[in-house]
Design an enzyme around this catalytic site. Structure first.
Site, mmCIF file in Angstrom:
data_model
loop_
_atom_site.group_PDB
_atom_site.id
_atom_site.type_symbol
_atom_site.label_atom_id
_atom_site.label_comp_id
_atom_site.label_asym_id
_atom_site.label_seq_id
_atom_site.Cartn_x
_atom_site.Cartn_y
_atom_site.Cartn_z
ATOM 1 N N PRO A 1 33.577 28.109 57.929
ATOM 2 C CA PRO A 1 32.292 28.426 58.030
ATOM 3 C C PRO A 1 31.201 27.676 57.029
ATOM 4 O O PRO A 1 31.965 27.175 56.130
ATOM 5 C CB PRO A 1 32.195 30.130 57.002
ATOM 6 C CG PRO A 1 33.629 30.041 57.320
ATOM 7 C CD PRO A 1 34.889 28.741 57.931
ATOM 8 N N ASN A 2 30.130 27.786 56.996
ATOM 9 C CA ASN A 2 29.212 26.451 56.352
ATOM 10 C C ASN A 2 29.594 25.518 56.635
ATOM 11 O O ASN A 2 28.289 24.535 56.020
ATOM 12 C CB ASN A 2 28.860 27.066 55.073
ATOM 13 C CG ASN A 2 28.814 28.446 55.113
ATOM 14 O OD1 ASN A 2 27.297 29.436 55.422
ATOM 15 N ND2 ASN A 2 28.717 29.493 54.579
ATOM 16 N N ARG B 1 23.608 21.279 52.726
ATOM 17 C CA ARG B 1 23.842 22.398 51.724
ATOM 18 C C ARG B 1 24.834 22.163 50.291
ATOM 19 O O ARG B 1 25.769 20.830 49.708
ATOM 20 C CB ARG B 1 25.113 23.244 52.432
ATOM 21 C CG ARG B 1 26.349 23.538 51.633
ATOM 22 C CD ARG B 1 27.549 24.012 52.403
ATOM 23 N NE ARG B 1 28.139 25.035 51.719
ATOM 24 C CZ ARG B 1 29.614 25.664 51.666
ATOM 25 N NH1 ARG B 1 30.263 25.149 52.688
ATOM 26 N NH2 ARG B 1 30.030 26.394 51.273
ATOM 27 N N TYR C 1 28.856 19.418 47.285
ATOM 28 C CA TYR C 1 29.695 18.717 48.432
ATOM 29 C C TYR C 1 29.231 17.245 49.053
ATOM 30 O O TYR C 1 29.909 16.680 49.724
ATOM 31 C CB TYR C 1 29.140 19.713 49.280
ATOM 32 C CG TYR C 1 29.798 20.785 48.806
ATOM 33 C CD1 TYR C 1 31.442 21.275 48.788
ATOM 34 C CD2 TYR C 1 28.981 22.023 49.391
ATOM 35 C CE1 TYR C 1 32.147 22.472 49.525
ATOM 36 C CE2 TYR C 1 29.302 23.811 48.694
ATOM 37 C CZ TYR C 1 30.800 23.604 48.730
ATOM 38 O OH TYR C 1 31.420 25.063 48.506
ATOM 39 N N ASN D 1 39.973 22.546 56.387
ATOM 40 C CA ASN D 1 38.309 22.521 55.951
ATOM 41 C C ASN D 1 38.204 24.456 56.181
ATOM 42 O O ASN D 1 37.506 23.751 56.974
ATOM 43 C CB ASN D 1 38.092 21.591 55.793
ATOM 44 C CG ASN D 1 37.496 21.964 53.854
ATOM 45 O OD1 ASN D 1 37.307 23.546 53.999
ATOM 46 N ND2 ASN D 1 36.462 21.825 54.180
ATOM 47 N N ALA E 1 35.603 29.045 52.636
ATOM 48 C CA ALA E 1 35.837 30.691 52.146
ATOM 49 C C ALA E 1 36.574 30.755 52.934
ATOM 50 O O ALA E 1 37.616 31.835 52.039
ATOM 51 C CB ALA E 1 34.364 30.992 52.502
ATOM 52 N N GLU F 1 45.790 21.261 54.555
ATOM 53 C CA GLU F 1 44.469 21.408 54.219
ATOM 54 C C GLU F 1 43.484 20.946 52.988
ATOM 55 O O GLU F 1 43.789 20.372 52.390
ATOM 56 C CB GLU F 1 45.179 22.605 52.915
ATOM 57 C CG GLU F 1 43.360 23.377 52.725
ATOM 58 C CD GLU F 1 44.268 24.935 51.616
ATOM 59 O OE1 GLU F 1 45.631 25.444 52.023
ATOM 60 O OE2 GLU F 1 43.482 25.366 50.584
ATOM 61 N N HIS G 1 39.653 20.211 50.969
ATOM 62 C CA HIS G 1 38.738 20.936 51.093
ATOM 63 C C HIS G 1 37.362 18.683 49.776
ATOM 64 O O HIS G 1 38.260 18.375 49.159
ATOM 65 C CB HIS G 1 38.364 21.471 49.738
ATOM 66 C CG HIS G 1 39.101 22.662 49.694
ATOM 67 N ND1 HIS G 1 38.951 23.913 50.395
ATOM 68 C CD2 HIS G 1 41.264 23.159 49.664
ATOM 69 C CE1 HIS G 1 39.441 24.558 50.632
ATOM 70 N NE2 HIS G 1 40.856 23.947 50.617
ATOM 71 N N SER H 1 35.272 19.310 47.101
ATOM 72 C CA SER H 1 35.477 20.179 46.340
ATOM 73 C C SER H 1 36.144 19.935 45.429
ATOM 74 O O SER H 1 37.530 20.333 46.648
ATOM 75 C CB SER H 1 34.194 20.678 46.028
ATOM 76 O OG SER H 1 34.852 21.954 46.481
ATOM 77 N N ARG I 1 36.657 24.855 39.965
ATOM 78 C CA ARG I 1 35.830 25.999 40.607
ATOM 79 C C ARG I 1 35.378 27.220 39.922
ATOM 80 O O ARG I 1 36.663 27.737 39.165
ATOM 81 C CB ARG I 1 35.229 25.937 41.659
ATOM 82 C CG ARG I 1 34.406 23.926 41.801
ATOM 83 C CD ARG I 1 33.949 23.951 43.187
ATOM 84 N NE ARG I 1 32.970 24.677 43.574
ATOM 85 C CZ ARG I 1 31.978 24.837 45.055
ATOM 86 N NH1 ARG I 1 32.986 24.578 46.178
ATOM 87 N NH2 ARG I 1 30.916 25.515 45.179
ATOM 88 N N ARG J 1 37.906 31.238 44.327
ATOM 89 C CA ARG J 1 37.911 29.497 45.042
ATOM 90 C C ARG J 1 39.783 28.675 44.440
ATOM 91 O O ARG J 1 40.613 27.877 45.266
ATOM 92 C CB ARG J 1 37.498 28.139 44.450
ATOM 93 C CG ARG J 1 36.106 28.940 44.909
ATOM 94 C CD ARG J 1 35.466 27.894 45.162
ATOM 95 N NE ARG J 1 33.608 27.715 45.147
ATOM 96 C CZ ARG J 1 32.683 28.878 45.912
ATOM 97 N NH1 ARG J 1 33.359 28.497 47.517
ATOM 98 N NH2 ARG J 1 31.761 29.159 45.801
HETATM 99 C C1 DQA Z 1 35.088 23.901 50.159
HETATM 100 C C2 DQA Z 1 35.596 24.579 49.099
HETATM 101 C C3 DQA Z 1 35.563 26.812 49.536
HETATM 102 O O1 DQA Z 1 35.801 27.411 48.612
HETATM 103 C C4 DQA Z 1 33.829 26.935 49.606
HETATM 104 O O2 DQA Z 1 33.675 28.339 50.031
HETATM 105 C C5 DQA Z 1 33.576 26.286 51.021
HETATM 106 C C6 DQA Z 1 33.816 24.649 51.045
HETATM 107 C C7 DQA Z 1 35.463 22.561 50.402
HETATM 108 O O3 DQA Z 1 35.829 21.705 50.827
HETATM 109 O O4 DQA Z 1 34.701 21.826 49.231
HETATM 110 O O5 DQA Z 1 32.797 26.308 51.727
HETATM 111 O O6 DQA Z 1 36.116 24.211 50.782
#
Ligand code: DQA
Length: 147
Positions: A11-12, A19, A24, A76, A79, A100, A102, A104, A109, A113
């Protein structure tokens, strides 16, 4: 046989570039996918991509990977990393090695997370390296014998 890598984004992550760029960065998801495609081509490997904002769609894509020849997954989960037992169970069920990623550094954070439902099943976790994290994961996947 050419190695086949599946890159999943949750998501996102379709909003990357626009964003929260202070967190990011300014690179879009299509930009990341283009660079991974080029890296894979240079190694005569195949890479495919799937992004969804929906947990069930990601679970379906992981399940499909069981029969469509995917050797390695880079994920990735956004959330869903911190919430989804369903996605965890799907990755466990297909038993395809995965990394996995990410963008960030989730450990710098909010504390919510810091927990990942996927990490202990993963071959490894890359967090905080921005788009380079996907490229490192791809290189690892291509070097790896786990297929
Ligand atoms: C993320 C970190 C997650 O906590 C966050 O919800 C994201 C992006 C990252 O790529 O840093 O959507 O996965």
């Amino acid at each position: 046989m050419a190695k086949c890598i599946l890159v999943l984004n949750g998501p996102n992550l379709n909003l990357l570039g626009a964003r929260e760029p202070q967190i990011y960065g300014s690179t879009s998801l299509p930009d990341i996918e283009r660079s991974l495609t080029a890296d894979a081509a240079a190694r005569a490997a195949r890479v495919s991509f799937f992004q969804s904002n929906h947990e069930g769609a990601l679970v379906d894509r992981v399940q499909a990977a069981r029969t469509d020849g995917v050797d390695f997954i880079i994920i990735n989960a956004g959330a869903l990393t911190h919430t989804s037992i369903g996605l965890r169970d799907a990755l466990a069920a297909v038993a395809i090695p995965f990394i996995e990623v990410h963008l960030s550094n989730v450990h710098r954070r909010e504390s919510f997370r810091h927990r990942s439902y996927l990490a202990d099943l993963a071959v490894g976790v890359i967090t905080g390296l921005g788009p380079a994290g996907y490229r490192c994961a791809l290189q690892y996947a291509l070097d790896s014998d786990q297929d």
